[in-house]
Design an enzyme around this catalytic site. Structure first.
Site, PDB file in Angstrom:
ATOM      1  N   CYS A   1       5.618  17.482 -11.835  1.00 49.51           N
ATOM      2  CA  CYS A   1       6.967  17.246 -12.395  1.00 49.51           C
ATOM      3  C   CYS A   1       7.603  15.965 -11.867  1.00 49.51           C
ATOM      4  O   CYS A   1       8.695  15.591 -12.285  1.00 49.51           O
ATOM      5  CB  CYS A   1       7.873  18.442 -12.078  1.00 49.51           C
ATOM      6  SG  CYS A   1       8.321  18.535 -10.316  1.00 49.51           S
TER       7      CYS A   1
ATOM      8  N   HIS B   1       0.823  -1.219   0.000  1.00 53.02           N
ATOM      9  CA  HIS B   1       0.000   0.000   0.000  1.00 53.02           C
ATOM     10  C   HIS B   1       0.847   1.255   0.000  1.00 53.02           C
ATOM     11  O   HIS B   1       0.333   2.337   0.284  1.00 53.02           O
ATOM     12  CB  HIS B   1      -0.964  -0.024   1.201  1.00 53.02           C
ATOM     13  CG  HIS B   1      -1.993  -1.117   1.073  1.00 53.02           C
ATOM     14  ND1 HIS B   1      -2.788  -1.521   2.113  1.00 53.02           N
ATOM     15  CD2 HIS B   1      -2.320  -1.915   0.023  1.00 53.02           C
ATOM     16  CE1 HIS B   1      -3.575  -2.509   1.708  1.00 53.02           C
ATOM     17  NE2 HIS B   1      -3.305  -2.762   0.450  1.00 53.02           N
TER      18      HIS B   1
HETATM   19  N1  APR Z   1      -0.923  -8.025  17.859  1.00 50.73           N
HETATM   20  C1  APR Z   1      -1.628  -8.871  17.069  1.00 50.73           C
HETATM   21  N2  APR Z   1      -2.728  -8.493  16.370  1.00 50.73           N
HETATM   22  C2  APR Z   1      -3.113  -7.200  16.506  1.00 50.73           C
HETATM   23  C3  APR Z   1      -2.427  -6.264  17.317  1.00 50.73           C
HETATM   24  C4  APR Z   1      -1.297  -6.731  18.026  1.00 50.73           C
HETATM   25  N3  APR Z   1      -0.565  -5.927  18.810  1.00 50.73           N
HETATM   26  N4  APR Z   1      -3.079  -5.060  17.226  1.00 50.73           N
HETATM   27  C5  APR Z   1      -4.125  -5.245  16.384  1.00 50.73           C
HETATM   28  N5  APR Z   1      -4.140  -6.526  15.958  1.00 50.73           N
HETATM   29  C6  APR Z   1      -5.031  -7.143  14.986  1.00 50.73           C
HETATM   30  C7  APR Z   1      -6.481  -6.726  15.102  1.00 50.73           C
HETATM   31  O1  APR Z   1      -7.164  -7.667  15.922  1.00 50.73           O
HETATM   32  C8  APR Z   1      -6.951  -6.803  13.640  1.00 50.73           C
HETATM   33  O2  APR Z   1      -7.445  -8.110  13.332  1.00 50.73           O
HETATM   34  O3  APR Z   1      -4.583  -6.688  13.728  1.00 50.73           O
HETATM   35  C9  APR Z   1      -5.677  -6.581  12.828  1.00 50.73           C
HETATM   36  C10 APR Z   1      -5.651  -5.212  12.168  1.00 50.73           C
HETATM   37  O4  APR Z   1      -6.643  -5.202  11.188  1.00 50.73           O
HETATM   38  P1  APR Z   1      -6.996  -3.835  10.436  1.00 50.73           P
HETATM   39  O5  APR Z   1      -7.152  -2.748  11.442  1.00 50.73           O
HETATM   40  O6  APR Z   1      -8.123  -4.162   9.495  1.00 50.73           O
HETATM   41  O7  APR Z   1      -5.680  -3.496   9.607  1.00 50.73           O
HETATM   42  P2  APR Z   1      -5.225  -4.169   8.241  1.00 50.73           P
HETATM   43  O8  APR Z   1      -5.625  -5.611   8.182  1.00 50.73           O
HETATM   44  O9  APR Z   1      -3.788  -3.857   8.070  1.00 50.73           O
HETATM   45  O10 APR Z   1      -6.063  -3.318   7.142  1.00 50.73           O
HETATM   46  C11 APR Z   1      -5.745  -3.579   5.789  1.00 50.73           C
HETATM   47  O11 APR Z   1      -7.169  -1.744   5.196  1.00 50.73           O
HETATM   48  O12 APR Z   1      -7.941   0.424   5.249  1.00 50.73           O
HETATM   49  C12 APR Z   1      -7.049  -0.435   4.649  1.00 50.73           C
HETATM   50  O13 APR Z   1      -5.118   0.351   3.611  1.00 50.73           O
HETATM   51  C13 APR Z   1      -5.644   0.025   4.872  1.00 50.73           C
HETATM   52  O14 APR Z   1      -3.666  -1.355   4.865  1.00 50.73           O
HETATM   53  C14 APR Z   1      -4.959  -1.200   5.450  1.00 50.73           C
HETATM   54  C15 APR Z   1      -5.892  -2.316   5.031  1.00 50.73           C
END
Ligand code: APR
Length: 241
Positions: A131, A120
């Site tokens: 430019c 991303h």
């Molecule tokens: N350790 C393990 N898991 C964790 C922790 C942690 N410290 N903190 C959060 N999580 C888990 C949450 O339970 C959740 O399932 O990580 C996951 C994060 O999920 P999202 O918030 O949906 O993030 P992500 O999966 O990266 O989102 C993907 O969505 O909006 C777009 O571009 C954005 O890259 C992002 C994409």
């Protein structure tokens, strides 16, 4: 054998590990994720965040876009946590071949990881839309309102916004690493955003590991699910070495 012990054992046995991660890898560095209860998508704004960080909103409302982007998507002070550090260490030991991330914070590289595919994009790369001149993060943060190049063009972050496509070259590279992996560790991602979430389908080994705080749609097909905070889990594994 507990899950963490099994994870440590499998890492010991593997020398072609690939890691695929998301925002949950950086929450222990102080960067909120998107979909957890305290995540970005649950905070109150005039528009839903997914609307703001979209291509059409960026074009239509650059002032509001950049205000939100600078306030909510950039964490200049964040530093790598144990998850980033252990992954970089595993690459140095020749056990881990690549990190594939949905994150735009650059913390894997800050921890020393070399082979990193940023599906991303990254907040550290910004280009003039007229430019093409490159600008770093600090230069953008020093500019008020909509960042503009000396040529007058708007400077756009190299971040994939909603309604924009991913870099096909990076995606193909990620797929080829996953196809060849003997162990795929997926951590800190809710696996709900495609095409990133579809990458797991290219893995054909028998060491598919999920490390996550909450359940994910892939847990059923995983060979090992380690529930908990990924920084703590990796710190525990590294201590055992
Ligand atoms: N350790 C393990 N898991 C964790 C922790 C942690 N410290 N903190 C959060 N999580 C888990 C949450 O339970 C959740 O399932 O990580 C996951 C994060 O999920 P999202 O918030 O949906 O993030 P992500 O999966 O990266 O989102 C993907 O969505 O909006 C777009 O571009 C954005 O890259 C992002 C994409």
């Amino acid at each position: 054998m507990g899950e963490a012990e099994k994870l440590r054992q499998w890492i010991k046995e593997s020398d072609n590990i690939v890691f695929f991660g998301g925002a949950g890898v950086s929450t222990e560095s102080g960067i909120p994720d998107f979909r957890s209860v305290d995540g970005l998508y649950h905070q109150q704004y005039d528009y839903p965040p997914e609307t703001i960080i979209s291509h059409s909103f960026y074009k239509r409302n650059p002032e509001e876009f950049f205000r939100f982007y600078k306030d909510r998507m950039i964490f200049r002070e964040a530093s790598p946590n144990a998850a980033h550090r252990v992954l970089a260490q595993l690459e140095k030991q020749g056990k881990l071949r690549a990190v594939i991330t949905q994150n735009i914070d650059g913390l894997h590289q800050a921890a020393g990881s070399k082979e990193v595919m940023e599906l991303h994009g990254s907040v550290h790369r910004n280009y003039c839309t007229r430019c093409g001149k490159f600008y770093g993060l600090d230069e953008i943060l020093a500019m008020q309102g909509v960042p503009r190049c000396e040529c007058g063009g708007i400077i756009k972050p190299d971040v994939v916004l909603y309604e924009e496509g991913l870099d096909q070259g990076i995606l193909q590279k990620a797929v080829s690493y996953i196809r060849r992996a003997d162990m795929l560790i997926i951590g800190g991602t809710s696996l709900v955003v495609y095409p990133a979430a579809g990458l797991v389908n290219y893995y054909s080994g028998n060491k598919l590991v999920i490390i996550n705080k909450d359940v994910t749609p892939v847990d059923q097909q995983a060979d090992l699910v380690v529930s908990g905070k990924i920084g703590e889990i990796f710190a525990q594994i590294a201590d055992g070495d």
